[in-house]
Design a protein around this motif. Structure first.
Motif, mmCIF file in Angstrom:
data_model
loop_
_atom_site.group_PDB
_atom_site.id
_atom_site.type_symbol
_atom_site.label_atom_id
_atom_site.label_comp_id
_atom_site.label_asym_id
_atom_site.label_seq_id
_atom_site.Cartn_x
_atom_site.Cartn_y
_atom_site.Cartn_z
ATOM 1 N N ALA A 196 3.162 -2.337 13.420
ATOM 2 C CA ALA A 196 2.346 -2.856 13.900
ATOM 3 C C ALA A 196 2.456 -2.218 15.538
ATOM 4 O O ALA A 196 3.596 -2.050 16.002
ATOM 5 C CB ALA A 196 2.354 -4.341 13.685
ATOM 6 N N VAL A 197 1.488 -2.139 16.281
ATOM 7 C CA VAL A 197 1.548 -1.715 16.953
ATOM 8 C C VAL A 197 0.713 -3.255 18.070
ATOM 9 O O VAL A 197 -0.057 -3.384 18.033
ATOM 10 C CB VAL A 197 1.558 -0.470 18.077
ATOM 11 C CG1 VAL A 197 1.560 -0.257 19.715
ATOM 12 C CG2 VAL A 197 2.255 0.514 16.993
ATOM 13 N N PRO A 198 1.929 -3.860 18.984
ATOM 14 C CA PRO A 198 0.964 -5.197 20.013
ATOM 15 C C PRO A 198 0.113 -4.154 20.636
ATOM 16 O O PRO A 198 0.054 -3.598 21.530
ATOM 17 C CB PRO A 198 2.920 -5.804 20.850
ATOM 18 C CG PRO A 198 3.454 -4.810 20.166
ATOM 19 C CD PRO A 198 3.301 -3.778 19.102
ATOM 20 N N GLN A 199 -0.979 -5.248 20.627
ATOM 21 C CA GLN A 199 -2.416 -4.968 21.747
ATOM 22 C C GLN A 199 -2.375 -6.240 22.620
ATOM 23 O O GLN A 199 -2.221 -7.492 22.666
ATOM 24 C CB GLN A 199 -3.392 -4.379 21.052
ATOM 25 C CG GLN A 199 -3.056 -3.632 19.990
ATOM 26 C CD GLN A 199 -3.622 -2.298 20.522
ATOM 27 O OE1 GLN A 199 -4.209 -1.870 21.557
ATOM 28 N NE2 GLN A 199 -2.801 -0.658 19.983
ATOM 29 N N ASP A 208 -0.474 4.130 11.264
ATOM 30 C CA ASP A 208 -0.104 5.258 9.931
ATOM 31 C C ASP A 208 1.417 5.597 9.632
ATOM 32 O O ASP A 208 1.374 6.105 11.233
ATOM 33 C CB ASP A 208 -0.460 6.112 8.184
ATOM 34 C CG ASP A 208 -1.855 6.866 9.464
ATOM 35 O OD1 ASP A 208 -1.348 7.100 11.062
ATOM 36 O OD2 ASP A 208 -2.272 7.747 8.783
ATOM 37 N N ALA A 209 1.778 6.948 9.953
ATOM 38 C CA ALA A 209 2.506 7.725 10.078
ATOM 39 C C ALA A 209 2.714 8.712 10.911
ATOM 40 O O ALA A 209 2.966 9.599 11.862
ATOM 41 C CB ALA A 209 3.747 8.012 8.462
ATOM 42 N N ASP A 210 0.693 9.507 10.643
ATOM 43 C CA ASP A 210 0.267 10.136 11.516
ATOM 44 C C ASP A 210 -0.490 9.564 12.523
ATOM 45 O O ASP A 210 -1.115 10.367 13.985
ATOM 46 C CB ASP A 210 -1.342 10.820 10.757
ATOM 47 C CG ASP A 210 -0.540 11.995 9.767
ATOM 48 O OD1 ASP A 210 0.361 12.300 9.701
ATOM 49 O OD2 ASP A 210 -0.886 11.716 8.287
ATOM 50 N N GLN A 213 -4.638 4.383 13.534
ATOM 51 C CA GLN A 213 -5.239 2.996 13.423
ATOM 52 C C GLN A 213 -5.890 3.147 12.523
ATOM 53 O O GLN A 213 -7.270 3.328 12.675
ATOM 54 C CB GLN A 213 -5.734 2.691 14.883
ATOM 55 C CG GLN A 213 -6.081 1.213 14.291
ATOM 56 C CD GLN A 213 -6.831 0.788 16.217
ATOM 57 O OE1 GLN A 213 -6.577 0.860 17.315
ATOM 58 N NE2 GLN A 213 -6.900 -0.877 16.085
ATOM 59 N N VAL A 214 -5.370 2.004 11.045
ATOM 60 C CA VAL A 214 -6.178 1.778 9.931
ATOM 61 C C VAL A 214 -6.651 0.071 10.314
ATOM 62 O O VAL A 214 -7.610 0.224 9.515
ATOM 63 C CB VAL A 214 -5.109 1.729 9.303
ATOM 64 C CG1 VAL A 214 -4.829 3.220 8.829
ATOM 65 C CG2 VAL A 214 -3.690 1.181 8.950
#
Length: 319
Positions: A196-199, A208-210, A213-214
């Motif tokens: 999870a990347v903070p926004q 995901d690994a690629d 953003q899902v």
């Protein structure tokens, strides 16, 4: 007195009388030595002639005599043969025409049954969706597929349907197979978040690994690490994020479940913190599979080590 001889015309000869049989026998040459010393070959003996028989004349060639009315009979027979051949040719023609019409009718019935009749039409109850994972909306996928209910399976555009499903969120891949006679199997490959990347605004982007953003959530799901990376640096920040995601995407499930946080100051300084406080320094995302094997070995061999540095997998460092 003899009467005076009649005068002969010039150039005519008196006919000689035929010799008698006795004279013929006399004149026939006898076997013996001929003039000049050469012997004559004996004449072949004739078979004796039976008494009371006479010589038969040579048989003359027989000539067939056609009775009166024979031409009419031949003509009738030729006409009958011609009529029979005509009838047979006509019969063959109609038989071939009948088989051709029957084959065309069968082909037309087959085409109609396969492409236009409801026999092979898609039934919404026979649509099966699997592999949605935790991020794909299976209901949205099912709605997109069942919208084609009633369309015969041979006419169903699976290529267009696949592109429509791939455009949905969190769908990485999809395989569509016809389940005859009226079903459809849809197997999805979902994009599973690894961090999870903070926004801004307190939200978190699930990646995901690629690096795709899902989803976007307010709270980080349990068991999913949060990545501490500065995206304000532009391209450098995104490269650091890609390196962190590359490491996280290659981790086995057991090790990934122990990670609580991930930080990446640069693309060559990726670090993960385990739930027990131990830190693994991965460096960049290069040779990540070798680094994972070395890190797992050191975690078991030195459980007391607080920091494991595998940025150079050939020369790992622990302290």
């Amino acid at each position: 007195m003899r009467p005076p001889a009649r005068p002969r015309a010039a150039g005519t000869a008196r006919p000689r009388p035929e010799p008698e049989a006795a004279e013929v026998e006399t004149l026939r040459p006898r076997p013996g030595r001929a003039r000049g010393g050469a012997r004559d070959e004996p004449a072949p003996a004739r078979p004796p002639r039976r008494a009371g028989t006479t010589s038969r004349p040579a048989q003359e060639p027989q000539v067939a005599v056609v009775p009166a009315g024979r031409d009419d009979v031949v003509s009738d027979r030729l006409a009958d043969r011609l009529a029979e051949r005509t009838a047979m040719a006509r019969h063959r023609f109609w038989r071939r025409l009948g088989w051709t019409v029957a084959a065309l009718a069968a082909a037309a019935a087959l085409v109609w049954g396969a492409f236009f009749s409801p026999l092979l039409a898609l039934d919404a109850d026979q649509v099966r969706v699997s592999g949605e994972g935790t991020t794909v909306d299976a209901g949205e996928v099912r709605d997109a597929v069942t919208a084609h209910a009633g369309v015969p399976l041979p006419r169903l555009d699976t290529v267009g349907l696949r592109e429509q499903i791939l455009a949905m969120n969190a769908v990485k891949d999809v395989h569509i197979a016809r389940a005859w006679p009226d079903g459809l199997d849809v197997v999805l490959t979902s994009r599973e978040p690894v961090a999870a990347v903070p926004q801004s605004g307190g939200e978190h982007a699930l990646m995901d690994a690629d690096g795709v953003q899902v989803a976007t959530v307010r709270e980080v799901p349990d068991g999913l690490p949060a990545i501490r990376v500065s995206l304000s640096d532009g391209a450098a920040g995104h490269r650091a994020l890609d390196a962190a995601l590359q490491v996280l995407g290659a981790l086995p499930r057991t090790l990934a479940g122990e990670i609580s946080t991930v930080s990446a100051a640069t693309q060559d300084d990726v670090r993960t913190t385990l739930s027990d406080g131990r830190v693994i320094r991965w460096g960049s995302g290069d040779e990540v599979e070798l680094k994972i094997r070395v890190a797992e070995t050191l975690l078991e061999a030195e459980p007391s080590a607080r920091t494991i540095d595998v940025s150079s997998p050939a020369l790992p460092v622990t302290n």
